[in-house]
Design an enzyme around this catalytic site. Sequence first.
Site, PDB file in Angstrom:
ATOM      1  CB  SER A 156      -5.143   3.212  -4.017  1.00 30.36           C
ATOM      2  OG  SER A 156      -5.566   1.915  -3.597  1.00 30.36           O
ATOM      3  CG  HIS A 195      -6.884  -4.079  -8.832  1.00 35.03           C
ATOM      4  ND1 HIS A 195      -6.147  -5.092  -8.593  1.00 35.03           N
ATOM      5  CD2 HIS A 195      -7.733  -3.817  -7.875  1.00 35.03           C
ATOM      6  CE1 HIS A 195      -6.283  -5.221  -7.032  1.00 35.03           C
ATOM      7  NE2 HIS A 195      -7.425  -4.662  -6.733  1.00 35.03           N
ATOM      8  CE  LYS A 231      -6.885   4.684   2.795  1.00 35.48           C
ATOM      9  NZ  LYS A 231      -7.796   3.457   2.566  1.00 35.48           N
TER      10      LYS A 231
END
Length: 426
Positions: free
Chosen positions: A78, A260, A285
């Site tokens: 992610s 990041h 998520k």
Amino acid sequence: MFAAATPADDFTIQGEKPYAELWMGTHPSNPSKDVATKRTLLDLIQDNQSLISKDISDRFGYKLPFLFKVLSIGKALSIQAHPNKKLAEQLHKKDSKNYPDDNHKPEMTIAITPFDGLCGFRPLGEISHFLSTVPALRKLVGDSEVNEYQAAIKGQETSEKKEDEETNKKALQKAFGSLMNSKKEDIELASTDLISSAEKEGSSFAGGGGASNDGQELADLVIRLNKQFPSDIGLFVLFFLNYVKLEVGEAMFLKADDIHAYLSGDIIECMAASDNVVRAGFTPKFKDVDTLISMLTYSYAPISEQKMEPVDYPYATLNASAYSSGSSATLYDPPIDEFSVVRTELKTKGAKATFESIAGPSIFICTSGSGKVSVGPKVEEVKAGYVYFVGATAEVVLESEDKNFTTFKAFCELQGKEDADGKGKL
């Protein structure tokens, strides 16, 4: 593979199931266990506090201050950032389900295979270039917001004056926030246009690219990530972030609040002992876009400024066989107190590295080859995937039994900690 290597009768690998992370430490979400007794490392340390030293326990409590990991990234992780200490405390108090502890999470990444990822904001001029040459990106951000951003940074993109940097960061935050708050249906429409452009334009995509990445590389990246996360906001975020590639042994450090996304490769990762993640893209998520937008530092720089410069580790002594074979002990020392990492490569049978005792705990993991580890009279075998905890003040000897014995050691030492130049750690 590493998790399966350690002898254990209470854990088996399911061959059809993907595994992304191996954790080593005392974090309550997934604490390490002693193979023989099945007790957690946290229990062992709390029963024998001398294992971590008084300096460490006084500063961090009776637990390891770092979390050591191996990540195997087959699909993009992610787009995320980790909160600083103050924000972590606030988020944990407000939402302990999604923010399971109150600690910050600066982290360091060391490549053990070729790696690529998105790390930190690009130089402002590169972002401006993409806002002008990628129509789908400009449409999502908005014409007026793009014009406002470009006007604000004009002539001061690389200025080091504090007032100019503050103006630049505010402009970057506003433009990035506009992108991140795009409506789902707008993102889907823009993604169709973006992918079409990437497929058709090739090397001329995104105005031929920028100073860091050429057009073909960016086109390939967009197409690849869209296959993993179709029509995701991350396809556009990548134009704001540095796209970095690390070769084996290269490393980078990310402060708390740095944005990041790791895209592919196998890495060693070490961080402050936290599992707090603020996510905003490339993930099914929980996403917390508002928190991400507000928490980031909006520091901008080429990726070269985030890559680390490892040095020889001065507190490991190599024997003659190790020296003659080109073996090494390399220190990765980030500007924080919680951890450092040493990579040791012993390149011939019989090569030895003797680590001086330190006033803090260590964890060793072997990533290739085989050998032995000894502390005093106790000697244990080491194979790829084997993990050992070493308590404070113990001298450790590694000895290779083949031509490619590689280990990584994460450790924490506060008192008298120095780098290879003899300068105290800031």
